[in-house]
Enzyme design. Structure first.
Site, PDB file in Angstrom:
ATOM      1  CD  GLU A 102      41.513  36.788  23.747  1.00  0.00           C
ATOM      2  OE1 GLU A 102      42.588  37.321  24.040  1.00  0.00           O
ATOM      3  OE2 GLU A 102      41.158  35.527  23.314  1.00  0.00           O
ATOM      4  CB  CYS A 115      33.394  32.098  19.940  1.00  0.00           C
ATOM      5  SG  CYS A 115      33.776  31.194  21.595  1.00  0.00           S
ATOM      6  CB  CYS A 122      36.858  31.064  34.234  1.00  0.00           C
ATOM      7  SG  CYS A 122      35.229  29.814  34.316  1.00  0.00           S
ATOM      8  CB  CYS A 126      39.147  23.516  33.239  1.00  0.00           C
ATOM      9  SG  CYS A 126      37.401  23.478  33.816  1.00  0.00           S
ATOM     10  CB  CYS A 129      40.596  25.937  30.184  1.00  0.00           C
ATOM     11  SG  CYS A 129      39.827  27.617  29.861  1.00  0.00           S
ATOM     12  CB  SER A 218      29.674  26.031  25.847  1.00  0.00           C
ATOM     13  OG  SER A 218      30.484  24.843  26.436  1.00  0.00           O
ATOM     14  CB  CYS A 360      38.496  25.727  21.921  1.00  0.00           C
ATOM     15  SG  CYS A 360      36.984  25.541  20.767  1.00  0.00           S
TER      16      CYS A 360
HETATM   17  N1  SAH Z   1      32.964  27.623  30.411  1.00  0.00           N
HETATM   18  C1  SAH Z   1      32.175  27.028  29.500  1.00  0.00           C
HETATM   19  C2  SAH Z   1      32.325  27.766  28.193  1.00  0.00           C
HETATM   20  C3  SAH Z   1      33.847  28.455  27.921  1.00  0.00           C
HETATM   21  S1  SAH Z   1      34.941  27.127  27.537  1.00  0.00           S
HETATM   22  C4  SAH Z   1      32.582  25.748  29.332  1.00  0.00           C
HETATM   23  O1  SAH Z   1      33.632  25.349  29.991  1.00  0.00           O
HETATM   24  O2  SAH Z   1      31.661  25.026  28.637  1.00  0.00           O
HETATM   25  C5  SAH Z   1      34.322  26.641  25.718  1.00  0.00           C
HETATM   26  C6  SAH Z   1      34.923  25.163  25.305  1.00  0.00           C
HETATM   27  O3  SAH Z   1      36.366  25.335  25.148  1.00  0.00           O
HETATM   28  C7  SAH Z   1      34.718  24.181  26.450  1.00  0.00           C
HETATM   29  O4  SAH Z   1      34.116  23.058  26.006  1.00  0.00           O
HETATM   30  C8  SAH Z   1      35.792  24.042  27.081  1.00  0.00           C
HETATM   31  O5  SAH Z   1      35.883  22.929  27.836  1.00  0.00           O
HETATM   32  C9  SAH Z   1      36.836  24.116  25.944  1.00  0.00           C
HETATM   33  N2  SAH Z   1      38.276  24.321  26.103  1.00  0.00           N
HETATM   34  C10 SAH Z   1      38.950  25.005  27.185  1.00  0.00           C
HETATM   35  N3  SAH Z   1      40.008  24.870  27.028  1.00  0.00           N
HETATM   36  C11 SAH Z   1      40.610  24.447  25.726  1.00  0.00           C
HETATM   37  C12 SAH Z   1      41.555  23.811  25.241  1.00  0.00           C
HETATM   38  N4  SAH Z   1      42.805  24.216  25.751  1.00  0.00           N
HETATM   39  N5  SAH Z   1      41.585  23.211  24.141  1.00  0.00           N
HETATM   40  C13 SAH Z   1      40.406  22.841  23.515  1.00  0.00           C
HETATM   41  N6  SAH Z   1      39.278  23.037  24.233  1.00  0.00           N
HETATM   42  C14 SAH Z   1      39.273  23.679  25.371  1.00  0.00           C
HETATM   43 FE1  SF4 Z   2      35.985  28.075  32.912  1.00  0.00          FE
HETATM   44 FE2  SF4 Z   2      34.879  26.905  30.646  1.00  0.00          FE
HETATM   45 FE3  SF4 Z   2      37.619  27.349  30.747  1.00  0.00          FE
HETATM   46 FE4  SF4 Z   2      36.603  25.663  32.566  1.00  0.00          FE
HETATM   47  S1  SF4 Z   2      36.687  25.489  30.318  1.00  0.00           S
HETATM   48  S2  SF4 Z   2      38.159  27.278  33.067  1.00  0.00           S
HETATM   49  S3  SF4 Z   2      34.474  26.521  32.905  1.00  0.00           S
HETATM   50  S4  SF4 Z   2      35.941  28.918  30.687  1.00  0.00           S
END
Ligand code: SAH
Ligand code: SF4
Length: 391
Positions: A102, A115, A122, A126, A129, A218, A360
């Site tokens: 996306e 974005c 990934c 995390c 996420c 990021s 996000c």
């Molecule tokens: N992998 C990279 C970039 C993609 S994630 C990274 O982790 O930085 C982009 C941003 O969205 C990151 O800061 C991530 O921590 C945040 N993010 C991921 N899941 C989220 C959620 N459920 N709510 C708010 N922010 C989130």
């Molecule tokens: Fe991957 Fe970034 Fe999501 Fe963590 S927050 S799972 S590094 S996309």
């Protein structure tokens, strides 16, 4: 003209969208063309959004015919296009094997931010996420990364959607996409070899011509690659912190077990020597009862004092079965107040596009998990049925 290198019969056409300035010049040279031809071609492709070589009228006829035989300009197919109540746009690109990624466009009155995704899924996993819950399928190729920008820019221009909010001022430089953030699906620094040429195209004056300050990568903290990026292509850097100590970060950002906080913060300081901005953006997703206590705020102050930084507090965007909750507005306010008392002024990110799952961490796309990571993740969301092609 030098003698062109003969193309062997049955060589598949080259997708020129995947070549950065240097690679395009080399390819054009191999066809017997001069470097200025490569620059002309780049402007046709990236600035005018032209994919049809026959329409590139100021190129020599012979060159156009060669291009038609040997090259293509192809973006991944758009399988879904959505628009939010607040003007946020989301496109879902098919990247083969029933995988989709996306891209999200966020119009504001003084800018238009795109974005972009860098991987199908990934591996970092995390728990807060949605992409992390999906497992990993593969790295995106250069043309699939830059193709998201190519498509978004030209789709918005074609629709006359200039990224203005009602009553807002024109976007900076009249550019429909004025800022780019690599904050979509995937960890960009784990797809380094494809991300760097895509970044170079974003900065190239014969392609998108954005300043380094307007392109933000990021990362969850791939320390050796932060150092390489500093040397190869320093753009603005955001680091997903989310926890102020190793014990908690090991859990929230599992990559921390490999690259703990001390090493990450040292890499941030080294990055600042070459960075286009004099701060690192720290992202901190506020999770109720997990990382939002007064003690966490105290630890976070120490970190913010050690590294010149801006702190971005992100309200957690929930998704089915994450098992986590967003911190209450009162808690976020109190947390922010403690930081401010220590002289650190955080920004609290507004949630945009949540009615189309474009906020996000909600980017789910469509991933066939090759890693079987998902079977290890507790409470993983159900597999989503394959999306029908629609436009
Ligand atoms: N992998 C990279 C970039 C993609 S994630 C990274 O982790 O930085 C982009 C941003 O969205 C990151 O800061 C991530 O921590 C945040 N993010 C991921 N899941 C989220 C959620 N459920 N709510 C708010 N922010 C989130
Ligand atoms: Fe991957 Fe970034 Fe999501 Fe963590 S927050 S799972 S590094 S996309």
């Amino acid at each position: 003209m030098s003698t062109p290198t003969p193309t062997p019969v049955n060589t598949p056409p080259v997708n020129l969208l995947g070549l950065d300035g240097a690679a395009l010049a080399q390819w054009v040279g191999e066809q017997g063309g001069k470097p200025f031809r490569a620059r002309q071609l780049s402007r046709w492709i990236h600035q005018r959004g032209q994919a049809d070589f026959a329409a590139m009228t100021d190129l020599a006829r012979q060159f156009r015919e060669d291009l038609q035989r040997k090259a293509v300009v192809e973006v991944p197919p758009v399988v879904k296009s959505l628009k939010s109540r607040d003007g946020t746009r989301k496109w879902l690109f098919g990247v083969g094997n029933n995988n989709a990624v996306e891209a999200v466009f966020i119009p504001e009155d003084d800018r238009g931010t795109l974005c972009i995704s860098t991987q199908a899924g990934c591996t970092v996993a995390c728990p807060f996420c949605s992409t992390g819950h999906q497992g990993f399928n593969r790295n995106l190729e250069v043309h699939e990364i830059i193709g998201q920008l190519w498509w978004a820019r030209h789709a918005l221009l074609a629709e006359g959607d200039t990224g203005r909010l009602p009553g807002g001022s024109p976007v900076v430089d009249d550019r429909v996409v004025s800022n780019i953030v690599l904050m979509g699906m995937g960890e960009p620094l784990l797809n380094y070899n494809n991300v760097v040429p895509a970044l170079k195209l974003m900065l190239d004056d014969n392609a998108y011509g954005l300043s380094r300050r307007r392109v933000t990568l990021s990362t969850s903290g791939v320390v050796p690659m932060i150092d390489r990026l500093r040397d190869d292509c320093p753009v603005a850097l955001a680091v997903s912190l989310h926890a102020p100590n190793d014990e908690l970060r090991d859990h929230l950002v599992p990559l921390n077990r490999k690259y703990p906080l001390r090493e990450l913060l040292d890499a941030c300081l080294r990055y600042l020597e070459a960075a286009p901005r004099d701060f690192i953006t720290f992202e901190y997703c506020m999770l109720s009862g997990v990382n939002d206590t007064d003690e966490h705020a105290r630890e976070l102050i120490e970190i913010a004092r050690a590294v010149p930084s801006k702190l971005n507090l992100i309200p957690f965007n929930p998704f089915p079965q994450s098992g986590l909750r967003r911190s209450s507005p009162t808690r976020v306010k109190e947390f922010a107040r403690r930081l401010m008392d220590a002289g650190i002024v955080p920004t609290v990110r507004k949630t945009r596009g949540d009615d189309i799952d474009a906020a996000c961490g909600q980017l789910a796309g469509e991933i066939r998990d090759r890693t079987r990571l998902t079977s290890l993740m507790p409470g993983r969301r159900q597999a989503i049925p394959i999306i029908e092609a629609s436009q």
